[in-house]
Design an enzyme around this catalytic site. Structure first.
Site, PDB file in Angstrom:
ATOM      1  N   CYS A  94       0.830  -1.209   0.000  1.00 41.96           N
ATOM      2  CA  CYS A  94       0.000   0.000   0.000  1.00 41.96           C
ATOM      3  C   CYS A  94       0.861   1.254   0.000  1.00 41.96           C
ATOM      4  O   CYS A  94       0.395   2.333  -0.390  1.00 41.96           O
ATOM      5  CB  CYS A  94      -0.941   0.011   1.212  1.00 41.96           C
ATOM      6  SG  CYS A  94      -0.133   0.293   2.808  1.00 41.96           S
ATOM      7  N   SER A 346      14.678   4.419   4.231  1.00 42.76           N
ATOM      8  CA  SER A 346      16.108   4.736   4.196  1.00 42.76           C
ATOM      9  C   SER A 346      16.523   5.569   5.395  1.00 42.76           C
ATOM     10  O   SER A 346      15.697   6.199   6.063  1.00 42.76           O
ATOM     11  CB  SER A 346      16.442   5.501   2.911  1.00 42.76           C
ATOM     12  OG  SER A 346      15.826   6.782   2.933  1.00 42.76           O
ATOM     13  N   ASP A 363      13.388   7.415  16.182  1.00 41.32           N
ATOM     14  CA  ASP A 363      14.307   6.560  16.937  1.00 41.32           C
ATOM     15  C   ASP A 363      15.725   6.697  16.417  1.00 41.32           C
ATOM     16  O   ASP A 363      16.685   6.751  17.193  1.00 41.32           O
ATOM     17  CB  ASP A 363      13.866   5.098  16.831  1.00 41.32           C
ATOM     18  CG  ASP A 363      12.587   4.824  17.607  1.00 41.32           C
ATOM     19  OD1 ASP A 363      12.525   5.186  18.788  1.00 41.32           O
ATOM     20  OD2 ASP A 363      11.659   4.238  17.030  1.00 41.32           O
ATOM     21  N   LYS A 423      13.327   2.839  24.653  1.00 39.06           N
ATOM     22  CA  LYS A 423      12.166   3.297  23.893  1.00 39.06           C
ATOM     23  C   LYS A 423      10.915   2.907  24.647  1.00 39.06           C
ATOM     24  O   LYS A 423      10.728   1.731  24.977  1.00 39.06           O
ATOM     25  CB  LYS A 423      12.156   2.661  22.503  1.00 39.06           C
ATOM     26  CG  LYS A 423      10.904   2.965  21.684  1.00 39.06           C
ATOM     27  CD  LYS A 423      10.995   2.347  20.301  1.00 39.06           C
ATOM     28  CE  LYS A 423       9.763   2.651  19.467  1.00 39.06           C
ATOM     29  NZ  LYS A 423       9.901   2.149  18.084  1.00 39.06           N
ATOM     30  N   GLU A1250     -17.658 -14.139  22.963  1.00 42.72           N
ATOM     31  CA  GLU A1250     -17.475 -12.948  23.781  1.00 42.72           C
ATOM     32  C   GLU A1250     -17.025 -13.195  25.218  1.00 42.72           C
ATOM     33  O   GLU A1250     -16.333 -12.349  25.796  1.00 42.72           O
ATOM     34  CB  GLU A1250     -18.777 -12.144  23.783  1.00 42.72           C
ATOM     35  CG  GLU A1250     -19.086 -11.538  22.428  1.00 42.72           C
ATOM     36  CD  GLU A1250     -20.415 -10.801  22.403  1.00 42.72           C
ATOM     37  OE1 GLU A1250     -20.416  -9.575  22.550  1.00 42.72           O
ATOM     38  OE2 GLU A1250     -21.444 -11.476  22.240  1.00 42.72           O
TER      39      GLU A1250
END
Length: 1307
Positions: A94, A346, A363, A423, A1250
């Site tokens: 996509c 990249s 990051d 992080k 459920e």
């Protein structure tokens, strides 16, 4: 006709060749082994769009269109070239521009199945491990695994486990998918023979391929394609790139007059985060050799700016001995985005995003600054002749226009330098950092900072920022000096202040100290740290996850109770299963897109569609006014309009519909409709704001009282009071809301929709069109996930689509993109509950009083919110002599909330379990004791007058307690917490109850037996991944098979799409009852056909003995017997109460939390559900896996945030985080209660879809227990709530660790 252009773009066509040489006009690549040639491809078109629409390979799905879900994953391969071997990579198609795949080989899911050899082993494994449910994600999962096996026929378990970091599944809970993948794993060195059938399907590629992408254009000829006002230009040298940039951007005199601006494209992954700029020229830099160079030197490694993140990781991993920083960098980078994005994104692209978007918490920027990276840049101003070597922080101050990052140099450091990176994100994988941090420091053997360390933070104050004052302070200081640490923390907190205008400011600020402290500890040799501090300094490495499944079957009732794979699983794994947007369209078909409000509480002043109507391909605009003029209705049910006419009540509300000749034209044109507003008021966005403003729905108040709460409180030894809340959640069905309508004769219309409720769609569409319902036929083939969102919320989309089709007399398709879906369609109802509870000193409840507020959004969702009906969930499995429940429905300026898996149950169970924990805390008792002392027993009567004539909750509770070794593990948790100061564990044993209602829930079935013996069953139920069709087929085979020798093969039975021809005046497929009641209706219809089969059987017995199925049907046909029957089930309420039966379950979850950061891990989960005598245990186990993980997300990481204007700012995969494969329990054990039954159920079965969702409350309560352990160590023993979703932010703030406690002292 004027060309289709975005606003502001030049209308001058771009037909001139580039100034740097001749260009190609055709794009050549291979697709599943076949050559493809595309004449002048559209530069804006994605690979996914092309293969789906032009080639018809619809197995590749488009869901988020942001590179965040992986449903579109395909494999790109480069053939051997220029002396370099081949490579294969999974990518998000996509995001992948069609123009970028020249010279490459593209493999989609359809390319895996071989016409002679059949399904690929991966596809078979997914089927055999029951790894599909709705199937919308399945192709992407398989392609991710496939790319791994194509590069390594002997992958490790670690490689398999990590491969799905870019793929999401909302149905299965990932466990069976990982199980399938692990069948191909091999320990290293591998002694297991490789599967020969894998080798037969595709020969292995070399595993020693170089870690860089080589040019694909050996002739160095630039590729040049134009479409409308856009041009794609593939640069093949650095000088060529600078020339084009200079002419187009700097001098504005180039021949490429394609609209304003130019944008460099490498992997194009940035568009998944930020919409691309409207640049007329797209310059592909991924083939520029100078930008792909990698040079390893003694002093470091130089990477061309175009080298992908994945290739950087490979190179650094191969030379990690060169520098002490390279290993930690690789380890950190494994959490950057996902495989698909790292393969194409990249270095330069990531750093440029950080430069252009201050809010992008890169990051790479953070860790590369800490690693001392140096950039070499060139500018189009000088045609690249003047180079600058700058740090990343200096780069942030450069003018980005015409700037090229040619090289990124990562210097090498000696062993004395240590590198630490952290992080913190909403989930572990494929999530952007809320805050990241990196530190590089040299500490001598004597424990002295020999030089100033480098300390970098991202997500605190804009772009990645160095803590320069703290760095300088630490130079020459002693690491082990407590005062140094405390002074550094103080200095750090002063120089780094979280941006006050960003969300989660308090949390971000707390992470400044927390991450520094963790990094500071990590600088020391672990053996020299106090043992209680070591877990805070250690880097978490997730173990290989595993699981087990336990159930029993009854062969005497086969095929019922047999664990049969879902019937559609094979075509889901091969990509042949068609969903709505996969269906072929007529050549004259149109597409529709909604125009949405950009205010949440205002009056519409003027709607001006003129700009949209002037755009290419646009056929018209439909508004409330035009609907009235054309004689259409504008009401959707009793409570809401199809589109707003005057007042807008929430941001994202539909105002109109643009109809155009393509999806893209409609979408862009919808954004061009200019709407102005007046009387703009501040929106009401929360329950507390609604209470303060008295914004409550009129007549919504309800109360329920049993017993005397006053007497109950008087009899209590203790009384606790508190409050708890639960927030919004989004269904995140990978197939968004969508519909297709085709006009017919005499005002009729055929609608295909992705809905759980075709009867409602029919009624709403007929009402809007002002036609009788017999003129509206609704069909649902299959649904790519729903979870309640498509019970009521599909009808407005389908009705609007039908209106457009009727108006323009052409087929119309509407597909909501993810952002529109999240803005326009409501999710789970938030709750705010205040409670007062009395109990005796041994933990028995004496009175429960609750004030319950539910947020419904701006309007009721077809059904008026029945607070009295919601009260049934708030007792869970507990009795009290007195209850008083009061409920109000808050009206806010948000989309109308709707049903979401286990609505009311999930919230009610969490609230009462929170209360139980509070009572136990007050009394100083284990919560388990309080639970058991109040647990329902057989014969008890609930507050809503249900007699529990069959109640085995205590049995289920005791069995999972034993099988999970609960008491042993609880003691181990206590020992772990004593041994660790900052990483704590908790464990929770939780019972659950799910109420099942059959009354007033009609379902129909039609059974046809054809002359060849094949059987077709049509029911009112919708297959959406829950296995309804499979269970129906099993029941049909069971019901019909008794009349023939050998029974009826399942292969002879087909369950057709759902249609209002059968689903007439039927209940939606919801409340987990669709499978059993459609099966019951099918059995009833088969029983009617049985009268004919009995006659045929008697004739066969008289002539030739016991007949086979085919002999039986041949005789029935010969005798002219009726082999068709319909049946309908519409049950009355049973004598024991309003509900047919109760489904009981229990869960034990053990969790771990870092109380400094709030990061959590689910270590082990044991689930036991009483599914009665399961119709299909394999399907029911899958429902348990998926339901629990969905609940886990709702409780822990899925959070919707709104800005002050009422806009949902979590409307992308970038911000809204459902659990990934790295978030599921490390150990996941699921069992169905054996030797069970259900005297009140169909064939003694119970539902499974459920009930498991609410079991995930055990996870958040286990985490709460872990946080409480940390607080208790500092004598903070007061009760504290942990509201849902308990995100990393809420967990850390609940821990509320004072900075003064961040010491080198473990006590």
């Amino acid at each position: 006709m004027a060309p289709f252009l975005p606003p502001g773009a030049s209308q001058q066509p771009c037909n001139n060749p580039p100034p740097v040489g001749p260009g190609a006009t055709e794009l050549h690549f291979t697709l599943n082994g076949k050559p493809i040639s595309v004449q002048n491809p559209d530069p804006r078109r994605s690979l996914a769009d092309y293969v789906r629409k032009e080639v018809g390979l619809t197995g590749t799905k488009i869901s988020c269109n942001q590179g965040g879900c992986g449903a579109c994953t395909v494999v790109l391969a480069a053939p051997p070239r220029e002396g370099l071997p081949a490579w294969k990579k999974p990518v998000d198609s996509c995001l992948q521009p069609l123009c970028s795949v020249g010279g490459l080989e593209v493999t989609t899911i359809e390319g895996l199945k071989d016409g002679k050899k059949g399904m690929h082993p991966l596809q078979k494994a997914i089927v055999e491990k029951d790894g599909t449910q709705c199937g919308f994600c399945t192709a992407g999962m398989i392609m991710s695994f496939y790319s791994l096996l194509e590069n390594d026929l002997q992958p490790t378990s670690e490689a398999i486990e990590g491969r799905l970091d870019g793929n999401l599944c909302r149905c299965t809970g990932f466990r069976p998918i990982l199980n399938a993948g692990q069948t191909f794993a091999c320990a290293k060195p591998c002694t297991k023979p490789c599967s020969s059938d894998i080798e037969d399907f595709s020969p292995p590629l070399p595993t020693t391929h170089p870690s860089l992408t080589a040019p694909l254009n050996p002739s160095n000829q630039p590729c040049f394609w134009s479409s409308e006002d856009y041009t794609w230009f593939t640069a093949t040298s650095l000088s060529q790139l600078y020339t084009v940039l200079h002419d187009q951007i700097v001098a504005s005199s180039g021949d490429l007059k394609c609209g304003p601006g130019a944008r460099m494209v490498a992997g194009n992954t940035s568009v998944g985060v930020y919409p691309p700029s409207e640049a007329g020229l797209l310059i592909d830099v991924s083939k520029v050799p100078e930008l792909l160079d990698v040079t390893v030197r003694e002093d470091g490694v130089a990477f061309g700016g175009g080298v992908t993140i994945a290739d950087v990781m490979k190179v650094l991993d191969g030379v990690r001995a060169l520098s002490s920083t390279y290993g930690p960098l690789v380890q950190y980078m494994q959490r950057v985005a996902n495989h698909q994005v790292r393969n194409m994104g990249s270095l330069a692209g990531n750093l440029m995003m950080a430069r252009l978007h201050e809010g992008f918490t890169s990051d790479l920027a953070t860790i590369f600054i800490a690693a001392g990276a140096v950039l070499t840049t060139g500018s189009a101003q000088t045609l690249g002749k003047k180079k600058e070597r700058v740090s990343i922080t200096q780069f942030f101050d450069l003018e980005p226009k015409g700037l090229v990052i040619e090289e990124v140099f990562l210097p090498a450091y000696g062993k004395e330098e240590k590198f630490v990176g952290h992080k913190v994100a909403l989930r572990r994988q494929n999530a952007h950092a809320l805050v990241n941090m990196a530190m590089r420091a040299a500490v001598t053997d004597e424990g002295v900072f020999s030089t100033a360390p480098v300390i970098v933070y991202g997500g605190v104050a804009g772009r990645a920022t160095r803590a320069s004052k703290t760095e300088e302070f630490l130079k020459g200081k002693s690491w082990g000096d407590e005062k140094v640490l405390q002074d550094a923390l103080t200095l750090l907190g002063g120089e780094l202040q979280a941006d006050p205008y960003t969300p989660r400011r308090e949390y971000r600020q707390s992470l400044v100290s927390a991450l520094f402290y963790k990094s500071y500890l990590a600088l020391a040799d672990p053996s020299k740290l106090p043992p209680r501090l070591r877990s805070a300094a250690a880097t978490y490495e997730r173990p290989i996850s595993s699981g087990s499944v336990t159930f029993d079957t009854d062969p005497s009732e086969y095929p019922v109770s047999k664990p049969i794979h879902k019937l559609s699983s094979q075509i889901q794994t091969t990509g042949e299963a068609q969903y709505l947007d996969d269906l072929p369209l007529r050549a004259d078909a149109l597409h529709a897109a909604f125009v949405m409000s950009t205010q949440a509480n205002a009056t519409i002043d003027v709607i001006d569609p003129s700009a949209a109507l002037s755009m290419r391909g646009v056929k018209g605009f439909i508004s409330a006014a035009s609907m009235i003029e054309d004689g259409y209705g504008n009401m959707v049910g009793e409570y809401e309009c199809l589109v707003a006419s005057k007042k807008v009540d929430y941001y994202g509300q539909a105002i109109g519909l643009v109809v155009a000749d393509s999806y893209e034209h409609a979408r862009v044109a919808a954004e061009m409709v200019n709407v102005t507003y007046k009387d703009v008021s501040k929106p009401v966005l929360t329950i507390k704001e609604a209470i303060e403003a008295n914004s409550l729905f009129k007549d919504s108040y309800r109360e329920l009282e049993t017993g005397d709460v006053s007497k109950g409180f008087a009899a209590a030894d203790v009384i606790v009071e508190g409050e708890v809340s639960l927030g919004h959640a989004y269904h995140f069905h990978l197939e968004t809301q969508r519909a297709q309508a085709t006009p017919g004769e005499e005002g009729a219309v055929d609608i295909v929709t992705s809905s759980q409720n075709p009867s409602q769609v029919q009624a709403v569409a007929a009402n809007v069109l002002n036609v009788p319902q017999h003129k509206v036929t609704v069909t649902v083939k299959r649904v790519g996930g729903a979870f309640g969102a498509k019970i009521n919320r599909s009808s407005p989309v389908a009705a609007a689509t039908a209106l457009a089709a009727d108006k323009f007399r052409r087929p119309v398709r509407t597909v909501l993109d993810l952002s529109t879906n999240m803005q326009m369609v409501g999710g789970r109802n938030p709750y705010y509950v205040k409670y007062k509870v009395g109990a005796t000193k041994d933990g028995k409840l004496t009175a429960v009083q609750m004030a319950i507020y539910m947020d419904q959004g701006y309007a009721f969702d077809f059904d008026g919110a029945d607070m009295a009906g919601l009260f049934i969930f708030f007792d869970n499995v507990y009795r009290s002599p007195a209850w008083r429940l009061e409920g109000w429905v808050a009206r806010t300026n948000l989309p109308a909330c709707t049903y979401m898996r286990a609505p009311g149950t999930l919230e009610g169970i969490y609230v009462i379990e929170h209360v139980i924990e509070h009572v136990a805390h007050k009394l100083g008792l284990p919560a388990d004791d309080v639970r058991e002392r109040n647990m329902y027993r057989k014969g008890d009567v609930t507050p809503f007058k249900q007699t529990l004539h069959y109640c085995n909750v205590q049995l289920v509770y005791d069995m999972v307690k034993k099988s999970s070794k609960y008491y042993k593990r609880r003691a181990e948790v206590e020992e772990f917490n004593k041994a660790n100061r900052w990483v704590k564990r908790g464990i929770c044993l939780l019972p659950t109850r799910f109420v099942v209602q059959w009354s007033d829930c009609p379902y129909s079935a039609l059974v046809n037996i054809y002359p060849d013996g094949s059987v077709r069953v049509d029911t009112a139920g919708v297959e959406m991944g829950q296995g309804l069709n499979t269970k129906v087929a099993q029941v049909a085979a069971y019901a019909l098979g008794t009349f023939a020798k050998g029974g009826v093969p399942l292969s002879m039975i087909r369950v057709g799409p759902t249609s209002t021809l059968v689903a007439n005046n039927s209940y939606g497929t919801e409340s987990s009852i669709g499978s059993e009641l459609c099966s019951k209706a099918t059995q009833k219809a088969c029983a009617r056909i049985a009268e004919s089969l009995k006659i045929a059987r008697r004739a066969c017995l008289a002539e030739s003995g016991e007949p086979t199925w085919h002999q039986l049907i041949n005789k029935a046909v010969e005798l002219g017997l009726d082999l068709q029957a319909t049946a309908r089930v519409d049950e009355d309420a049973p004598p024991w109460g309003p509900f047919q039966y109760m489904s009981y379950g229990a869960a034990v979850t053990e969790a771990e939390a870092d109380v400094l950061t709030g990061e959590w891990r689910i270590l082990r989960t044991d689930l036991l559900l009483d599914a009665g005598k399961s119709l299909n245990p394999a399907i029911d186990v899958g429902q348990i896996h998926g339901g629990y993980i969905m609940g886990l997300g709702n409780f822990l990481c899925e959070e919707i945030l709104y800005n002050d204007a009422g806009k949902n700012i979590s409307d992308t995969t970038w911000e809204y985080k459902v659990p990934s494969s790295q978030d599921i329990p490390v150990e996941f054990h699921v069992s169905l209660l054996q030797n069970s039954g259900n005297p009140s159920g169909f064939l003694r079965s119970k539902c499974s879809g459920e009930p498991p969702t609410a079991m995930a409350a055990s996870a958040v309560l286990a985490i709460r227990s872990a946080v409480a352990s940390a607080r208790a160590e500092r004598n903070e023993t007061a009760w504290f709530p942990l509201n849902s979703p308990a995100t990393v932010e809420k967990i850390a703030l609940a821990g509320s660790t004072p900075k003064e406690l961040l010491t080198l002292n473990a006590e």
